[in-house]
Design an enzyme around this catalytic site. Structure first.
Site, PDB file in Angstrom:
ATOM      1  CD  GLU A  85      41.973  38.813  33.434  1.00 41.63           C
ATOM      2  OE1 GLU A  85      42.832  39.149  33.133  1.00 41.63           O
ATOM      3  OE2 GLU A  85      40.831  39.428  33.538  1.00 41.63           O
ATOM      4  CG  HIS A 104      40.726  41.316  37.864  1.00 45.54           C
ATOM      5  ND1 HIS A 104      41.680  42.083  37.524  1.00 45.54           N
ATOM      6  CD2 HIS A 104      40.325  40.915  36.798  1.00 45.54           C
ATOM      7  CE1 HIS A 104      41.741  42.427  36.226  1.00 45.54           C
ATOM      8  NE2 HIS A 104      40.958  41.792  35.732  1.00 45.54           N
ATOM      9  CG  HIS A 106      38.878  45.669  33.809  1.00 45.79           C
ATOM     10  ND1 HIS A 106      37.965  44.911  32.769  1.00 45.79           N
ATOM     11  CD2 HIS A 106      39.672  44.730  34.148  1.00 45.79           C
ATOM     12  CE1 HIS A 106      38.499  43.883  32.881  1.00 45.79           C
ATOM     13  NE2 HIS A 106      39.273  43.519  33.577  1.00 45.79           N
ATOM     14  CG  HIS A 176      44.048  44.122  32.825  1.00 45.61           C
ATOM     15  ND1 HIS A 176      44.632  42.947  32.643  1.00 45.61           N
ATOM     16  CD2 HIS A 176      43.023  44.009  33.084  1.00 45.61           C
ATOM     17  CE1 HIS A 176      43.497  41.844  32.738  1.00 45.61           C
ATOM     18  NE2 HIS A 176      42.551  42.843  33.090  1.00 45.61           N
TER      19      HIS A 176
HETATM   20 ZN   LIG Z   1      40.655  41.893  33.700  1.00 45.78          ZN
END
Ligand SMILES: [Zn+2]
Length: 247
Positions: A85, A104, A106, A176
């Site tokens: 990603e 980024h 979760h 996500h």
């Molecule tokens: Zn992710």
């Protein structure tokens, strides 16, 4: 003006790499990252490259794992596998020249707000950086159909995600996680931590009653005053992960 805008950017790559390793460990320790998620930093103000670990759990990242990426998400001069990603980072850096760092994650308390109609909004003074109206949500099925793995694994999806973020500081990704940006690595880390704290506070307040949210004026004022103190958080967290020779 961002609380960190006047921060002197450290163009020394060694120091920047040490800070990025520390950021991985801070975000792990604060419950924002776990075995997944990643944090990156632009190489220097205005640079078209950024540093991001190779495909590795954040708690395992050391300086030698950091890879230089360009704004296409390509890794420069290294064959080791990058994160799937990485395009989240490259497309935001491409779109937002003043963004110096991207997280980024979760982080678990935030994700529920990505799958319900109830908007994610600031409810505590430490999270005045959040959009008072509604944090935008990236709906990946709009672009990848209804059978995707929800991952942002190419430039096109990264570009759509950057569109949803717009000029904001935080965007949710349905089912996500989230992305958080800052004008420095400490600012992005601070915002990522308090995005998660705000999510817990908002959820718990909603159980007790109808939460009173920050007004636009309160959010702006709190972001300035609390943000002005926020470097203290980085210094404490940085010292915690430096103990025991974790770099
Ligand atoms: Zn992710």
């Amino acid at each position: 003006m961002s609380p960190f805008e006047n921060q002197k950017h450290d163009s020394s790559s060694g120091a920047l790499m040490a800070d990025l390793v520390a950021a991985n460990r801070i975000l792990l320790r604060q419950g924002v990252l776990d075995a997944f998620g990643h944090v990156s930093v632009r190489s220097a103000p205005g640079a078209s490259t950024f540093l991001l670990s190779r495909n590795l759990a954040p708690g395992s990242v050391t300086r030698s794992d950091l890879l230089l990426h360009d704004l296409d998400g390509a890794v420069l001069d290294d064959d080791r596998p990058p994160y799937l990603e990485r395009f989240i980072h490259s497309e935001i850096y491409r779109r937002r020249p003043h963004v110096m760092s991207v997280v980024h994650s979760h982080s678990p308390a935030v994700i529920p707000f990505s799958v319900v109609e109830a908007p994610f909004r600031p409810v505590i003074h430490m999270a005045g950086f959040l959009d008072v109206e509604r944090t935008p949500v990236f709906e990946i099925s709009d672009f990848a159909g209804d059978s995707s793995d929800l991952l942002v694994t190419n430039r096109q999806l990264g570009s759509h995600l950057a569109d949803v973020l717009g000029e904001g500081r935080v965007a949710l990704m349905r089912g996500h996680g989230s992305i958080v940006v800052g004008s420095s690595l400490p600012e992005a880390v601070y915002r990522a931590v308090y995005t998660e704290v705000n999510a817990r506070a908002l959820f718990e307040a909603s159980i007790l009653g109808v939460p009173r949210l920050l007004s636009i004026g309160e959010a702006e004022s709190a972001d300035q005053s609390v943000g002005g103190q926020a470097r203290r958080a980085w210094d404490v967290w940085r010292a915690q992960v430096s103990e025991g020779g974790t770099e």
